[in-house]
Design a protein around this motif. Structure first.
Motif, short mmCIF file in Angstrom:
data_model
loop_
_atom_site.label_atom_id
_atom_site.label_comp_id
_atom_site.label_asym_id
_atom_site.label_seq_id
_atom_site.Cartn_x
_atom_site.Cartn_y
_atom_site.Cartn_z
N ALA A 113 11.40 1.01 6.08
CA ALA A 113 10.16 1.86 6.21
C ALA A 113 10.40 2.34 4.20
CB ALA A 113 9.67 2.62 6.72
N LEU A 114 11.83 3.06 4.33
CA LEU A 114 12.30 3.44 3.26
C LEU A 114 11.69 2.15 1.90
CD1 LEU A 114 15.73 4.53 2.88
CD2 LEU A 114 14.58 3.84 1.23
N ASP A 115 12.25 0.71 2.60
CA ASP A 115 12.65 -0.13 0.88
C ASP A 115 11.04 -0.67 0.53
OD1 ASP A 115 14.86 -0.42 0.86
OD2 ASP A 115 15.52 -1.93 1.68
N GLU A 116 10.44 -0.02 1.70
CA GLU A 116 8.44 -0.67 1.88
C GLU A 116 8.38 0.43 0.21
OE1 GLU A 116 8.26 -2.81 5.54
OE2 GLU A 116 7.65 -1.06 5.60
N ILE A 117 8.84 1.55 0.18
CA ILE A 117 8.13 2.93 0.39
C ILE A 117 8.55 2.43 -1.07
CG2 ILE A 117 8.05 5.49 0.22
CD1 ILE A 117 8.50 5.64 2.65
N LYS A 118 10.04 2.10 -1.23
CA LYS A 118 10.45 2.53 -2.38
C LYS A 118 10.50 1.20 -3.08
CE LYS A 118 15.40 2.55 -4.12
NZ LYS A 118 15.89 3.90 -4.93
N TYR A 119 10.41 0.48 -2.96
CA TYR A 119 9.96 -1.29 -3.70
C TYR A 119 8.62 -1.51 -3.49
CZ TYR A 119 15.34 -0.62 -3.70
OH TYR A 119 16.52 -0.11 -3.58
N ALA A 120 7.82 -0.28 -3.81
CA ALA A 120 6.54 -0.97 -2.82
C ALA A 120 5.65 -2.11 -3.69
CB ALA A 120 5.07 0.31 -3.11
N SER A 121 6.13 -2.00 -5.55
CA SER A 121 5.49 -3.85 -5.68
C SER A 121 6.24 -4.47 -5.01
CB SER A 121 5.56 -3.76 -7.44
OG SER A 121 7.10 -3.40 -7.20
N ARG A 122 6.29 -4.48 -4.37
CA ARG A 122 7.39 -6.14 -4.05
C ARG A 122 6.79 -6.60 -2.16
NH1 ARG A 122 14.06 -4.98 -3.98
NH2 ARG A 122 14.15 -4.22 -6.68
N HIS A 123 6.32 -5.48 -2.54
CA HIS A 123 5.62 -5.26 -1.27
C HIS A 123 3.95 -5.52 -1.21
CE1 HIS A 123 9.67 -5.59 1.45
NE2 HIS A 123 10.07 -4.68 0.54
N PRO A 124 3.28 -6.16 -1.41
CA PRO A 124 1.52 -5.84 -2.09
C PRO A 124 1.14 -6.00 -0.83
CG PRO A 124 2.25 -8.13 -2.63
CD PRO A 124 3.63 -7.29 -2.58
N ASP A 125 1.21 -6.60 0.50
CA ASP A 125 1.06 -7.11 1.78
C ASP A 125 1.12 -5.43 2.78
OD1 ASP A 125 -0.46 -9.00 0.95
OD2 ASP A 125 1.13 -10.19 1.61
N ILE A 126 2.03 -4.93 2.61
CA ILE A 126 2.48 -3.87 2.97
C ILE A 126 1.24 -1.87 3.16
CG2 ILE A 126 4.16 -1.85 3.71
CD1 ILE A 126 4.53 -4.50 5.02
N ASP A 127 1.11 -2.10 4.30
CA ASP A 127 0.10 -0.84 3.88
C ASP A 127 1.16 0.52 4.05
OD1 ASP A 127 -1.28 2.24 5.23
OD2 ASP A 127 -2.53 0.99 6.19
N LEU A 128 0.94 1.28 3.05
CA LEU A 128 2.51 2.11 2.70
C LEU A 128 2.15 3.39 3.48
CD1 LEU A 128 3.28 2.72 -1.80
CD2 LEU A 128 4.70 1.53 0.33
N ASN A 129 1.14 4.06 3.57
CA ASN A 129 0.52 5.08 5.15
C ASN A 129 1.73 4.97 6.31
OD1 ASN A 129 -1.28 6.29 3.26
ND2 ASN A 129 -2.89 5.36 3.75
#
Ligand code: GSH
Length: 221
Positions: A113-129
């Protein structure tokens, strides 16, 4: 993971730790070396410029990586346990089994979850919420576990120092937001860590290691 490898060269009698100052995995391996007072030769690796000598021995090409004679340990938690099995004056290994589950949760769902938030641009398909919710769930769990001092009472254990570098990394994504959250015990636990001599001891700055450099012994005397 532990691998057996052959070396023709033997540069020093000390184990060699390939490390990177800012990496939370490397931080926790250095924390265990300071606690256990186990000396290593430290080689700072800048990740965009990994030296050949590191790539030759590291199966995963990640730091930290510890080379002990003809054996390589390239998982930070294994490095911690290796050092503490040699010497554990602060009894970090005296921890309930639950501690290992907590480390697993931190290294798994929380770190993801930390990586998805910190590197959000690398995870365009992830729901950040959802990532935020997952990270916060873990922090609230820690909040309920923390005593005034540590996760398992008045004495720090392997779990505290395995997890804290990642809480620091998470907090630094948006420190103002982090400070406003209703988890005072987590904030206190983290602040004490960041302001400790121990943290200062593991965060000395070293230049990128090069083959003919003088040996850097860690922990420093
Ligand atoms: N499972 C490994 C993970 C270590 C890891 O992912 N380290 C990162 C730096 S924080 C790394 O070396 N990444 C390689 C790279 O960015 O090229 C451990 O616990 O030691």
């Amino acid at each position: 993971m532990e691998l057996m490898i052959n070396f023709n060269e033997h540069i020093t009698d000390l184990p060699i730790l390939y490390s990177f100052r800012r990496c939370p995995y490397a931080m926790r391996s250095r924390l265990s070396l300071v606690s256990s007072k186990v000396n290593v030769e430290l080689r700072e690796v800048i990740l965009r410029e990994k030296p050949y000598e590191f790539l030759r021995v590291s199966p995963s090409a990640t730091v930290p990586c510890l080379v002990i004679e003809n054996k390589v340990i390239d998982e930070s938690l294994d490095i911690m346990i290796w050092a503490l099995n040699k010497n554990d004056p602060e009894n970090w290994l005296d921890m309930p089994c639950e501690g290992y589950d907590l480390i697993k949760e931190s290294d798994g769902p929380f770190k993801n979850a930390l990586d998805e938030i910190k590197y959000a641009s690398r995870h365009p398909d992830i729901d950040l919420n959802e990532s935020h919710k997952a990270a916060c769930r873990f922090l609230f769990k820690l909040e309920t576990m923390l005593t005034e001092s540590y996760l398992f009472g008045d004495k720090s254990t392997l779990a505290d120092f395995s997890i804290l570098p990642f809480i620091r990394q998470f907090a630094n994504i948006d420190i103002a937001w982090f400070k406003e959250q209703p988890w005072p015990k987590v904030q206190h636990w983290l602040n004490r860590f960041i302001n400790s001599n121990r943290f200062e001891q593991i965060q000395s700055k070293y230049p990128q290691w090069r083959v003919n450099d003088n040996i850097t012994i860690f922990p420093e005397a």
